[in-house]
Design a protein around this motif. Structure first.
Motif, PDB file in Angstrom:
ATOM      1  N   ASP A   1      -7.739  18.152   9.113  1.00  0.00           N
ATOM      2  CA  ASP A   1      -6.652  17.567   9.895  1.00  0.00           C
ATOM      3  C   ASP A   1      -7.007  16.191  10.446  1.00  0.00           C
ATOM      4  O   ASP A   1      -6.215  15.251  10.374  1.00  0.00           O
ATOM      5  N   LEU A   2      -8.230  16.067  11.024  1.00  0.00           N
ATOM      6  CA  LEU A   2      -8.614  14.788  11.614  1.00  0.00           C
ATOM      7  C   LEU A   2      -8.740  13.691  10.561  1.00  0.00           C
ATOM      8  O   LEU A   2      -8.388  12.537  10.802  1.00  0.00           O
ATOM      9  N   GLY A   3      -9.243  14.061   9.380  1.00  0.00           N
ATOM     10  CA  GLY A   3      -9.368  13.082   8.306  1.00  0.00           C
ATOM     11  C   GLY A   3      -8.011  12.558   7.866  1.00  0.00           C
ATOM     12  O   GLY A   3      -7.819  11.346   7.682  1.00  0.00           O
ATOM     13  N   VAL A   4      -7.040  13.475   7.694  1.00  0.00           N
ATOM     14  CA  VAL A   4      -5.684  13.067   7.306  1.00  0.00           C
ATOM     15  C   VAL A   4      -5.071  12.199   8.398  1.00  0.00           C
ATOM     16  O   VAL A   4      -4.447  11.162   8.122  1.00  0.00           O
ATOM     17  N   LEU A   5      -5.257  12.615   9.659  1.00  0.00           N
ATOM     18  CA  LEU A   5      -4.686  11.857  10.773  1.00  0.00           C
ATOM     19  C   LEU A   5      -5.317  10.469  10.874  1.00  0.00           C
ATOM     20  O   LEU A   5      -4.628   9.490  11.198  1.00  0.00           O
ATOM     21  N   PHE A   6      -6.614  10.375  10.572  1.00  0.00           N
ATOM     22  CA  PHE A   6      -7.263   9.056  10.561  1.00  0.00           C
ATOM     23  C   PHE A   6      -6.605   8.158   9.525  1.00  0.00           C
ATOM     24  O   PHE A   6      -6.290   6.985   9.802  1.00  0.00           O
ATOM     25  N   GLY A   7      -6.388   8.682   8.296  1.00  0.00           N
ATOM     26  CA  GLY A   7      -5.771   7.880   7.250  1.00  0.00           C
ATOM     27  C   GLY A   7      -4.385   7.406   7.643  1.00  0.00           C
ATOM     28  O   GLY A   7      -4.041   6.223   7.462  1.00  0.00           O
ATOM     29  N   LEU A   8      -3.567   8.314   8.199  1.00  0.00           N
ATOM     30  CA  LEU A   8      -2.222   7.935   8.641  1.00  0.00           C
ATOM     31  C   LEU A   8      -2.277   6.881   9.743  1.00  0.00           C
ATOM     32  O   LEU A   8      -1.514   5.905   9.721  1.00  0.00           O
ATOM     33  N   THR A   9      -3.175   7.079  10.688  1.00  0.00           N
ATOM     34  CA  THR A   9      -3.240   6.180  11.840  1.00  0.00           C
ATOM     35  C   THR A   9      -3.648   4.778  11.432  1.00  0.00           C
ATOM     36  O   THR A   9      -2.998   3.795  11.816  1.00  0.00           O
ATOM     37  N   ILE A  10      -4.698   4.650  10.643  1.00  0.00           N
ATOM     38  CA  ILE A  10      -5.162   3.303  10.307  1.00  0.00           C
ATOM     39  C   ILE A  10      -4.191   2.595   9.369  1.00  0.00           C
ATOM     40  O   ILE A  10      -4.014   1.379   9.425  1.00  0.00           O
ATOM     41  N   ALA A  11      -3.496   3.355   8.523  1.00  0.00           N
ATOM     42  CA  ALA A  11      -2.516   2.742   7.618  1.00  0.00           C
ATOM     43  C   ALA A  11      -1.290   2.251   8.376  1.00  0.00           C
ATOM     44  O   ALA A  11      -0.747   1.181   8.071  1.00  0.00           O
ATOM     45  N   LEU A  12      -0.853   3.018   9.385  1.00  0.00           N
ATOM     46  CA  LEU A  12       0.429   2.739  10.025  1.00  0.00           C
ATOM     47  C   LEU A  12       0.321   1.976  11.340  1.00  0.00           C
ATOM     48  O   LEU A  12       1.274   1.296  11.735  1.00  0.00           O
ATOM     49  N   VAL A  13      -0.830   2.066  12.056  1.00  0.00           N
ATOM     50  CA  VAL A  13      -0.918   1.409  13.365  1.00  0.00           C
ATOM     51  C   VAL A  13      -1.534   0.010  13.238  1.00  0.00           C
ATOM     52  O   VAL A  13      -0.815  -0.989  13.351  1.00  0.00           O
ATOM     53  N   PRO A  14      -2.860  -0.125  12.981  1.00  0.00           N
ATOM     54  CA  PRO A  14      -3.367  -1.485  12.803  1.00  0.00           C
ATOM     55  C   PRO A  14      -2.888  -2.103  11.492  1.00  0.00           C
ATOM     56  O   PRO A  14      -2.971  -3.318  11.309  1.00  0.00           O
ATOM     57  N   GLY A  15      -2.385  -1.261  10.597  1.00  0.00           N
ATOM     58  CA  GLY A  15      -1.864  -1.757   9.326  1.00  0.00           C
ATOM     59  C   GLY A  15      -0.407  -2.163   9.444  1.00  0.00           C
ATOM     60  O   GLY A  15      -0.078  -3.297   9.825  1.00  0.00           O
ATOM     61  N   TYR A  16       0.486  -1.215   9.192  1.00  0.00           N
ATOM     62  CA  TYR A  16       1.920  -1.531   9.108  1.00  0.00           C
ATOM     63  C   TYR A  16       2.474  -2.110  10.409  1.00  0.00           C
ATOM     64  O   TYR A  16       3.055  -3.199  10.430  1.00  0.00           O
ATOM     65  N   ALA A  17       2.310  -1.380  11.530  1.00  0.00           N
ATOM     66  CA  ALA A  17       2.952  -1.780  12.783  1.00  0.00           C
ATOM     67  C   ALA A  17       2.419  -3.109  13.308  1.00  0.00           C
ATOM     68  O   ALA A  17       3.191  -3.983  13.732  1.00  0.00           O
ATOM     69  N   LEU A  18       1.094  -3.291  13.291  1.00  0.00           N
ATOM     70  CA  LEU A  18       0.516  -4.524  13.826  1.00  0.00           C
ATOM     71  C   LEU A  18       0.921  -5.733  12.992  1.00  0.00           C
ATOM     72  O   LEU A  18       1.315  -6.775  13.530  1.00  0.00           O
ATOM     73  N   PHE A  19       0.856  -5.615  11.669  1.00  0.00           N
ATOM     74  CA  PHE A  19       1.237  -6.742  10.809  1.00  0.00           C
ATOM     75  C   PHE A  19       2.710  -7.101  11.010  1.00  0.00           C
ATOM     76  O   PHE A  19       3.074  -8.284  11.037  1.00  0.00           O
ATOM     77  N   GLU A  20       3.577  -6.089  11.147  1.00  0.00           N
ATOM     78  CA  GLU A  20       5.005  -6.357  11.399  1.00  0.00           C
ATOM     79  C   GLU A  20       5.173  -7.088  12.730  1.00  0.00           C
ATOM     80  O   GLU A  20       5.961  -8.037  12.824  1.00  0.00           O
ATOM     81  N   ALA A  21       4.449  -6.655  13.740  1.00  0.00           N
ATOM     82  CA  ALA A  21       4.565  -7.291  15.058  1.00  0.00           C
ATOM     83  C   ALA A  21       4.119  -8.749  15.019  1.00  0.00           C
ATOM     84  O   ALA A  21       4.608  -9.580  15.796  1.00  0.00           O
ATOM     85  N   LEU A  22       3.217  -9.062  14.090  1.00  0.00           N
ATOM     86  CA  LEU A  22       2.706 -10.429  13.966  1.00  0.00           C
ATOM     87  C   LEU A  22       3.535 -11.276  13.009  1.00  0.00           C
ATOM     88  O   LEU A  22       3.161 -12.412  12.696  1.00  0.00           O
ATOM     89  N   GLY A  23       4.656 -10.714  12.534  1.00  0.00           N
ATOM     90  CA  GLY A  23       5.534 -11.468  11.651  1.00  0.00           C
ATOM     91  C   GLY A  23       5.107 -11.461  10.205  1.00  0.00           C
ATOM     92  O   GLY A  23       5.574 -12.288   9.401  1.00  0.00           O
ATOM     93  N   LEU A  24       4.212 -10.541   9.839  1.00  0.00           N
ATOM     94  CA  LEU A  24       3.749 -10.422   8.458  1.00  0.00           C
ATOM     95  C   LEU A  24       4.334  -9.154   7.842  1.00  0.00           C
ATOM     96  O   LEU A  24       4.981  -8.345   8.514  1.00  0.00           O
ATOM     97  N   SER A  25       4.117  -8.976   6.564  1.00  0.00           N
ATOM     98  CA  SER A  25       4.626  -7.796   5.873  1.00  0.00           C
ATOM     99  C   SER A  25       3.832  -6.556   6.292  1.00  0.00           C
ATOM    100  O   SER A  25       2.593  -6.538   6.223  1.00  0.00           O
ATOM    101  N   GLY A  26       4.545  -5.506   6.723  1.00  0.00           N
ATOM    102  CA  GLY A  26       3.882  -4.253   7.068  1.00  0.00           C
ATOM    103  C   GLY A  26       3.197  -3.623   5.882  1.00  0.00           C
ATOM    104  O   GLY A  26       2.115  -3.022   6.008  1.00  0.00           O
ATOM    105  N   GLU A  27       3.818  -3.762   4.689  1.00  0.00           N
ATOM    106  CA  GLU A  27       3.203  -3.219   3.476  1.00  0.00           C
ATOM    107  C   GLU A  27       1.870  -3.913   3.182  1.00  0.00           C
ATOM    108  O   GLU A  27       0.891  -3.283   2.791  1.00  0.00           O
TER     109      GLU A  27
END
Length: 536
Positions: free
Chosen positions: A196-222
């Motif tokens: 569970d923790l491993g899956v949650l780590f993958g989701l978190t790093i992909a979507l928080v410092p990845g998708y959400a942060l890049f979108e907030a900075l005006g870059l592509s979330g993908e």
């Protein structure tokens, strides 16, 4: 709950229908979206977010396997840059002609160039799906296609900034510090395990410092999700993380394709206009092929890359929606682009089946290329003093290689299409060449040697091993004095090989229990004894 039941039923029914017609299920999911929209069914709450998560996870898992050095190849940046420039201008001219004929909506010249640029991009999600279904993300043509997509994603950020009038935030420069810090902070993430923790780590790093942060900075979330995949890529357990996220990613991607249908039921005029835009697809595909050939690729490599990239990008729909909202694009263009993008996905499915035989046939008709014009990675392969060849150097292939070499004293050559793995195996002292055994031109590149006694088919997918066997026979390498052996995961795979006349087949799972028991008993010194009544 009722809405969920209706949506799931429609998605499964249409996906199953597409599967029975030998089309990828994604075509059925898009059709299900159109059907539900036409029937007045409301989209499932959160469906759009579900799709975005699916796309982000796909790019994150691609990043886990990606070598950033591929972007430095001229075959990548030169192809992407020249293709965007040439195809966008030629598309604008063609669109202007169609507007004069009344087929598409008359539009300002500058807007037509922008639409042409949008339609020069290929769908990240469709191309990656094609490559992953074939297990070809790390093949030469796969790496070229992914590199081109990444260059297009970078251009996409600029186009979004232009279409919205908003540039990326100056705070985006902080990523130059943040990303190296994340590399250090995640070095030992694998201690979390693959639960569970491993899956949650993958989701978190992909979507928080990845998708959400890049979108907030005006870059592509993908782009951010892909960057986070690269952050984790060099750590132990990255491959396992990709496998762990696979099922969740595939489920989320259904939301992406359903959501395309919910963009609106096209009118008859939209359908005509959208299908007319498909006239740009040959221009797109031929452009990729021509540029790659000019840059030293063999015809088959160029054809495979071009066929995979011959489709329109979902990014065109994103920018079109922004354009309609801002008032610089007529609303009818949105409906036409929805039809064009969805129809291009169908074309991509037809052009890119699991088997690569279509590309092989096309490249065979184009004929061989002079050696002097080829990139060094595409030139002939000398077998030297090899007596055995192992096709596919994954876990099974490596074990076969080592057994033949260490225990039987054979000089063995390994063939692997993953360049990163090839480099690792060479560093370990094994003799391995980069190549695709399903490629007819690969066997044309091989300088035949009568000393070869054994060829082992050890690639991870059945269709790849079957196609390699077909290429072996077509090239004349399947001689009577030469043994060809293969692995098979399932009993029906064994039967398929036997139907093809190949009798040396190892069922990968059939003897696993016996082997486990034998090795455990040997470890504690138990002698082997055959039970009464059994036959040797």
């Amino acid at each position: 709950m009722e809405l969920l039941v209706i949506t799931l039923t429609a998605a499964f029914a249409c996906g199953l229908a597409a599967h029975l017609l030998r089309l990828p299920p994604l075509i059925g999911f898009i059709a299900a979206g159109f059907l539900l929209c036409a029937l007045g069914v409301e989209p499932l709450p959160g469906l759009a977010d579900m799709g975005r998560i699916g796309v982000a996870l796909m790019l994150f898992t691609i990043g886990l396997h990606l070598d950033p050095r591929v972007l430095l190849r001229p075959q990548v940046w030169a192809t992407a840059g020249a293709h965007m420039l040439a195809v966008s201008l030629l598309s604008a001219v063609l669109l202007a002609g169609l507007a004069v004929l009344g087929v598409v909506i008359p539009t300002a010249a500058g807007t037509l160039v922008l639409i042409g640029l949008l339609l020069s991009f290929s769908s990240t999600i469709v191309v990656l799906k094609i490559l992953q279904d074939r297990d070809d993300e790390r093949s030469l043509y796969g790496r070229l296609a992914i590199g081109v997509l990444l260059m297009q994603d970078a251009a996409a950020v600029a186009v979004i900034s232009f279409s919205t009038g908003e540039a990326p935030s100056p705070w985006a420069l902080t990523l130059l510090v943040l990303i190296p810090l994340l590399v250090l902070a995640t070095r030992r993430w694998q201690a979390l395990g693959d639960g569970d923790l491993g899956v949650l780590f993958g989701l978190t790093i992909a979507l928080v410092p990845g998708y959400a942060l890049f979108e907030a900075l005006g870059l592509s979330g993908e782009l951010g999700a892909l960057a986070m995949g690269l952050v984790v890529a060099r750590t132990p357990g990255a491959d396992q993380l990709a496998r762990t996220l696979f099922s969740l990613r595939e489920l989320m991607l259904i939301g992406f394709f359903l959501n395309i249908g919910f963009l609106g039921v096209p009118t008859a005029q939209n359908v005509i206009q959208g299908l007319a835009l498909l006239l740009l697809l040959p221009l797109q595909g031929i452009g990729y092929w021509l540029l790659l050939v000019l840059l030293g690729m063999r015809h088959r490599t160029a054809v495979l890359s071009s066929l995979a990239l011959t489709n329109f990008s979902e990014f065109a729909l994103i920018v079109a929606a922004l354009g309609v909202e801002a008032g610089w694009l007529a609303p009818d263009w949105m409906g036409a682009l929805v039809v064009a993008v969805a129809a291009s996905f169908v074309v991509a499915a037809v052009l890119n089946p699991l088997s690569v035989s279509l590309a092989t046939r096309i490249s065979a008709r184009l004929g061989p290329r002079p050696l002097a014009h080829l990139h060094p990675d595409e030139r002939p392969i000398d077998l030297g003093d090899a007596r055995a060849i192992v096709l596919g150097m994954g876990r099974v292939g490596r074990r076969a290689y080592d057994r033949l070499s260490d225990d039987y004293g054979l000089r063995v050559l390994g063939v692997e299409h993953d360049a990163t793995l090839v480099a690792q195996l060479r560093a370990s002292g094994r003799w391995v060449v980069e190549g695709d055994a399903t490629d007819a031109e690969f066997w044309a590149r091989v300088r035949e040697d009568d000393d070869i006694e054994l060829i082992a088919l050890a690639m991870p997918t059945q269709h790849a091993n079957v196609e390699a066997l077909a290429q072996l026979r077509a090239s004349g390498s399947d001689r009577g004095d030469r043994t060809i052996a293969a692995i098979a995961r399932y009993r029906e795979d064994v039967e398929e090989f036997e139907h093809l006349g190949l009798w040396t087949v190892v069922h990968l799972y059939a003897g696993a229990g016996e082997t486990l028991a034998d090795q455990a008993a040997e470890t504690i010194g138990l002698p082997f004894q055959r039970a009464e009544g059994t036959v040797a």
